[in-house]
Write an enzyme that holds these catalytic residues in place. Sequence first.
Site: not given
Length: 399
Positions: A379, A177, A88, A7, A236
């Site tokens: 993940e 996601h 990813r 990642n 955010r």
Amino acid sequence: MKIMAINAGSSSLKFQLLQMPSEDVITSGVFERIGLDDAVFTIKFNDQKQELKQPIKNHGVAVDLLLEGLIKLNIIKSLEDIKGVGHRIVQGGEIFKEAAIIDDKVVADIESLIPLAPLHNAAHVIGIRAFRKALPNVLQLAIFDTTFHQTMEEDAFLYATPYEWYTKYGIRKYGFHGTSHQYVSQVANKMLNNENAKLIVCHIGNGVSITAIDAGKSVDTSMGLTPLEGVPMGTRTGNIDPSMLSLIQEREGKSLQELLNILNKESGYLGVSGVSNDSRDIAKAAEEGNRRAQLAMILQAKRIADYIGSYYIRLRGLDAIVFTAGIGENSGEVRKMIIDYVKVLGVELDDKLNNTRGVTGNIATKNSKVKVFVIPTDEEVMLAREVYNKLKEVKKYES
Ligand code: ADP
């Protein structure tokens, strides 16, 4: 066989080496502050952790350091031990409906999507280039955060903006996601022994996204064109009325780019509380009576509940609400705040289970009409599985 899950961020590179198909983690770690003189390389293996501080000029240097390190630490004997690499990738746009074996064309396509995810895709490409150079003969697979949500229909993914914005520029909801939502929904379906289960997955970490899943397929999700849409997160805003931008631009003389930066990096938990973006700090301050910290938590929980209500209607019923990621897996307090808002659906938390540290599985009472699952996300395992399956497929094709 050993498979690497990668990642790559703009200044970081997370890795995990897995033994497949057993899915055992052989080693994992991260490079941080790549590009700076005080970069850090952290690697965990055999219950040990080593940290190395040194200048790391770019991702290529990080990858070389990683591969050298794996051999030096006797984690692998030679580079040939690594049979595949899974990368990813945040944005796959409408180009990638499934994982793709990386070649020059795939790299160019990922690059062409940079306008839709400037920070992420640009960094991924740098990571991919570094690995292709270091391991030129190894299968490398691009796995996209957006692929899982490609099953959404137009009523879920289109914005009511001029239609040409979609056809000309690809302006639509993509969702993110995806690997996490897919992984935990597969686990939930197994736990329910029902491949056709109706699920609402709440991935609540620094980033937050809520997804409605019907029979293993994403039918709607809270993040949009970028990860900014949806629920208030660590930094955010989630949904806002965009008109506020012109007002603040006028009052504070900030550019659109500066304002977007504030919406992405200085809002959410951090902006509302003024304390931190970390849920543990916020929870502590809230407990000590800090009203703004309390509000930061309330705004998030309420918005998540709004999504659960709307997705309940979209799914026409609900078998389980699933909590995952840093906060979803660990904060009984946040879970309780959310479930309190949606009690009308007949969901009932078992308070004792919900407050048990490290709890996984069903935390609803026996009488609850809807199950509530805590499922740790993984993940990296999803990336490794995709690579493993692809390798098997390629072998079959070749023989
Ligand atoms: P991301 O991958 O999006 O960066 P994570 O899934 O790692 O985020 O989640 C990070 C969040 O999880 C942080 O806000 C952190 O405070 C929270 N978190 C981690 N452990 C705990 C815990 N034990 N209790 C409460 N919150 C936790």
